[in-house]
Design a protein around this motif. Structure first.
Motif, PDB file in Angstrom:
ATOM      1  N   GLU A 199       0.824  -1.207   0.000  1.00 14.72           N
ATOM      2  CA  GLU A 199       0.000   0.000   0.000  1.00 14.72           C
ATOM      3  C   GLU A 199       0.860   1.259   0.000  1.00 14.72           C
ATOM      4  O   GLU A 199       0.536   2.249  -0.680  1.00 14.72           O
ATOM      5  CB  GLU A 199      -0.952  -0.013   1.190  1.00 14.72           C
ATOM      6  CG  GLU A 199      -2.019  -1.097   1.087  1.00 14.72           C
ATOM      7  CD  GLU A 199      -3.023  -1.034   2.218  1.00 14.72           C
ATOM      8  OE1 GLU A 199      -3.146   0.036   2.853  1.00 14.72           O
ATOM      9  OE2 GLU A 199      -3.695  -2.059   2.472  1.00 14.72           O
ATOM     10  N   ALA A 200       1.947   1.258   0.752  1.00 12.55           N
ATOM     11  CA  ALA A 200       2.814   2.432   0.776  1.00 12.55           C
ATOM     12  C   ALA A 200       3.440   2.677  -0.591  1.00 12.55           C
ATOM     13  O   ALA A 200       3.529   3.831  -1.052  1.00 12.55           O
ATOM     14  CB  ALA A 200       3.898   2.261   1.833  1.00 12.55           C
ATOM     15  N   ASP A 235       0.920   9.014  -5.996  1.00 12.60           N
ATOM     16  CA  ASP A 235       0.883  10.311  -5.312  1.00 12.60           C
ATOM     17  C   ASP A 235      -0.455  10.506  -4.605  1.00 12.60           C
ATOM     18  O   ASP A 235      -1.138  11.524  -4.778  1.00 12.60           O
ATOM     19  CB  ASP A 235       1.129  11.451  -6.293  1.00 12.60           C
ATOM     20  CG  ASP A 235       1.431  12.768  -5.568  1.00 12.60           C
ATOM     21  OD1 ASP A 235       1.816  12.709  -4.383  1.00 12.60           O
ATOM     22  OD2 ASP A 235       1.266  13.832  -6.188  1.00 12.60           O
ATOM     23  N   LEU A 236      -0.825   9.521  -3.772  1.00 10.47           N
ATOM     24  CA  LEU A 236      -2.066   9.546  -3.014  1.00 10.47           C
ATOM     25  C   LEU A 236      -1.763   9.334  -1.537  1.00 10.47           C
ATOM     26  O   LEU A 236      -0.659   8.932  -1.168  1.00 10.47           O
ATOM     27  CB  LEU A 236      -3.019   8.447  -3.495  1.00 10.47           C
ATOM     28  CG  LEU A 236      -3.523   8.528  -4.944  1.00 10.47           C
ATOM     29  CD1 LEU A 236      -4.280   7.251  -5.298  1.00 10.47           C
ATOM     30  CD2 LEU A 236      -4.405   9.759  -5.146  1.00 10.47           C
ATOM     31  N   THR A 237      -2.771   9.576  -0.708  1.00 11.74           N
ATOM     32  CA  THR A 237      -2.711   9.214   0.700  1.00 11.74           C
ATOM     33  C   THR A 237      -3.673   8.067   0.958  1.00 11.74           C
ATOM     34  O   THR A 237      -4.874   8.174   0.651  1.00 11.74           O
ATOM     35  CB  THR A 237      -3.083  10.407   1.606  1.00 11.74           C
ATOM     36  OG1 THR A 237      -2.066  11.402   1.502  1.00 11.74           O
ATOM     37  CG2 THR A 237      -3.184   9.963   3.060  1.00 11.74           C
ATOM     38  N   LEU A 238      -3.153   6.975   1.476  1.00 10.42           N
ATOM     39  CA  LEU A 238      -3.965   5.810   1.808  1.00 10.42           C
ATOM     40  C   LEU A 238      -3.974   5.634   3.321  1.00 10.42           C
ATOM     41  O   LEU A 238      -3.179   6.228   4.039  1.00 10.42           O
ATOM     42  CB  LEU A 238      -3.411   4.562   1.119  1.00 10.42           C
ATOM     43  CG  LEU A 238      -3.337   4.608  -0.407  1.00 10.42           C
ATOM     44  CD1 LEU A 238      -2.729   3.320  -0.952  1.00 10.42           C
ATOM     45  CD2 LEU A 238      -4.722   4.840  -1.014  1.00 10.42           C
ATOM     46  N   MET A 296      -0.604   6.713   4.854  1.00  6.71           N
ATOM     47  CA  MET A 296       0.620   6.499   4.078  1.00  6.71           C
ATOM     48  C   MET A 296       0.556   7.358   2.831  1.00  6.71           C
ATOM     49  O   MET A 296      -0.474   7.396   2.156  1.00  6.71           O
ATOM     50  CB  MET A 296       0.754   5.021   3.699  1.00  6.71           C
ATOM     51  CG  MET A 296       0.937   4.091   4.887  1.00  6.71           C
ATOM     52  SD  MET A 296       0.915   2.330   4.413  1.00  6.71           S
ATOM     53  CE  MET A 296      -0.834   2.122   4.123  1.00  6.71           C
ATOM     54  N   GLY A 297       1.639   8.021   2.523  1.00  4.88           N
ATOM     55  CA  GLY A 297       1.682   8.875   1.349  1.00  4.88           C
ATOM     56  C   GLY A 297       1.478  10.339   1.690  1.00  4.88           C
ATOM     57  O   GLY A 297       1.170  10.704   2.828  1.00  4.88           O
ATOM     58  N   ASP A 298       1.634  11.201   0.673  1.00  3.39           N
ATOM     59  CA  ASP A 298       1.575  12.642   0.887  1.00  3.39           C
ATOM     60  C   ASP A 298       0.548  13.343  -0.003  1.00  3.39           C
ATOM     61  O   ASP A 298       0.336  14.539   0.143  1.00  3.39           O
ATOM     62  CB  ASP A 298       2.946  13.268   0.608  1.00  3.39           C
ATOM     63  CG  ASP A 298       4.035  12.691   1.495  1.00  3.39           C
ATOM     64  OD1 ASP A 298       3.838  12.679   2.723  1.00  3.39           O
ATOM     65  OD2 ASP A 298       5.060  12.237   0.950  1.00  3.39           O
ATOM     66  N   GLY A 299      -0.067  12.658  -0.912  1.00  3.18           N
ATOM     67  CA  GLY A 299      -0.976  13.291  -1.857  1.00  3.18           C
ATOM     68  C   GLY A 299      -2.405  13.350  -1.354  1.00  3.18           C
ATOM     69  O   GLY A 299      -2.685  13.080  -0.181  1.00  3.18           O
ATOM     70  N   PRO A 300      -3.349  13.664  -2.241  1.00  5.22           N
ATOM     71  CA  PRO A 300      -4.768  13.693  -1.858  1.00  5.22           C
ATOM     72  C   PRO A 300      -5.303  12.286  -1.663  1.00  5.22           C
ATOM     73  O   PRO A 300      -4.674  11.293  -2.040  1.00  5.22           O
ATOM     74  CB  PRO A 300      -5.426  14.374  -3.061  1.00  5.22           C
ATOM     75  CG  PRO A 300      -4.526  14.038  -4.214  1.00  5.22           C
ATOM     76  CD  PRO A 300      -3.136  14.033  -3.655  1.00  5.22           C
ATOM     77  N   LYS A 301      -6.491  12.196  -1.072  1.00  2.00           N
ATOM     78  CA  LYS A 301      -7.139  10.898  -0.931  1.00  2.00           C
ATOM     79  C   LYS A 301      -7.676  10.451  -2.282  1.00  2.00           C
ATOM     80  O   LYS A 301      -7.980  11.265  -3.148  1.00  2.00           O
ATOM     81  CB  LYS A 301      -8.268  10.991   0.100  1.00  2.00           C
ATOM     82  CG  LYS A 301      -7.770  11.246   1.515  1.00  2.00           C
ATOM     83  CD  LYS A 301      -8.919  11.274   2.505  1.00  2.00           C
ATOM     84  CE  LYS A 301      -8.396  11.494   3.925  1.00  2.00           C
ATOM     85  NZ  LYS A 301      -9.502  11.518   4.923  1.00  2.00           N
ATOM     86  N   PRO A 302      -7.799   9.138  -2.492  1.00  4.82           N
ATOM     87  CA  PRO A 302      -8.217   8.640  -3.809  1.00  4.82           C
ATOM     88  C   PRO A 302      -9.623   9.076  -4.193  1.00  4.82           C
ATOM     89  O   PRO A 302     -10.508   9.218  -3.345  1.00  4.82           O
ATOM     90  CB  PRO A 302      -8.148   7.118  -3.641  1.00  4.82           C
ATOM     91  CG  PRO A 302      -7.259   6.886  -2.476  1.00  4.82           C
ATOM     92  CD  PRO A 302      -7.463   8.051  -1.563  1.00  4.82           C
TER      93      PRO A 302
END
Length: 314
Positions: free
Chosen positions: A247-248, A255-258, A274-280
């Protein structure tokens, strides 16, 4: 004329390659799938062996996984190279789920893009065990992307890894272990103790494949440095010792946040992000499907090459 024996003939790499092609062309049958048949047999055995204790669960896993392993050993002893290649191909096709995984992801993407929450909620259990009844579109999108990431390992990389390393016994034993984990290896009053052995054995079987999945994801990611950075930073934060790596890597690659709050049968889990971007969102599911296919194709190539290099040990 030289006659090749099954031992010297490259039955394993050829069989794995043919099995991958079969999965791509045929996918999973709607009825009488070998894994479904195994699941029904495991359920019947559970009825005979069940007890709210770890030893009962250990016995259940030993019989189920041991039977699958034994069938694989018998297949490896076939001396005719053509038959042995065919058996390897059928076993590979039976345990792979990459084509169906991508189809399920595409179906959910389409349902969300059509704003059809009823259809999306009804379909989500095909991918994961979360309670979809109250999930809105963003949470269904996140669940789908996370399930695609985790199942890229469970349904593709892990069986190919064990097939390349151990042939048909590895293919069948891995799928038996992973299926048992899905059936009984979760936290619930019935399976907390009985399912312990299935869950722990699945953790062991997936330890290397999950990390390989993370690395393959980095390899095929549009931004490799970002995918690797998120994998290294966040891969260990998931409560599962293996799923977090997958998942990471997907979070970084897309480039998402999970991560976040999940509900399983009335039980709520709060997981680190996990991650730094927007949510899916719905559109991100299609990007995750493309990434899953890239990971699957790369894993298939690596498995064939590895099996070819190891063939004289078969």
């Amino acid at each position: 004329m030289r006659i090749w024996s099954a031992k010297s003939h490259p039955t394993r790499p050829l069989g794995i390659a043919l099995g991958v092609v079969l999965d791509a062309v045929v996918g999973d049958p709607r009825t009488a799938h070998p894994v479904a048949l195994f699941g029904r047999a495991a359920t019947r055995l559970e009825q005979a062996l069940y007890g709210d204790a770890r030893p009962n669960g250990v016995a259940h896993v030993v019989v189920c996984a041991g039977t699958a392993l034994g069938l694989g050993v018998l297949a490896e002893r076939v001396t005719n190279p053509v038959v042995r290649t065919a058996l390897t191909a059928v076993a590979t096709w039976a345990v792979l789920g990459g084509t169906t995984l991508a189809r399920e992801g595409a179906y959910l993407a389409e349902a969300l893009e059509d704003d059809d929450l009823t259809r999306a909620r009804a379909r989500l259990p095909h991918l994961c065990g979360r309670d979809p009844a109250r999930l809105e579109a963003p949470e269904i999108a996140r669940a789908t992307v996370e399930s695609l990431a985790e199942n890229a390992s469970d349904a593709v990389v892990a069986p190919l890894f064990w097939g390349a390393v151990a042939g048909v016994p590895g293919l069948l034993a891995y799928r038996a272990i992973n299926t048992l984990d899905a059936m009984i290896g979760h936290h619930s009053p019935r399976y907390e103790r009985f399912g312990w052995a299935a869950a722990r054995l699945d953790d062991v079987a997936n330890y290397l494949p999950a990390r390989l999945t993370g690395l393959i994801t980095v390899l095929v990611a549009p931004n490799r440095s970002r995918a690797l950075a998120v994998l290294r930073r966040d891969g260990h934060r998931h409560p599962s010792p293996n799923a977090g790596r997958c998942e990471a890597a997907f979070a970084g690659a897309l480039d998402l946040t999970l991560g976040g709050t999940n509900v399983y049968g009335g039980r709520t889990e709060h997981r680190p992000t996990m991650g730094d971007g927007p949510k899916p969102e719905a559109g991100d599911i299609r990007r995750a499907v493309r990434l899953t296919r890239a990971v699957s194709l790369t894993a298939a190539g690596l498995a064939v090459l590895a099996a070819w290099g190891l063939r004289r040990r078969g």
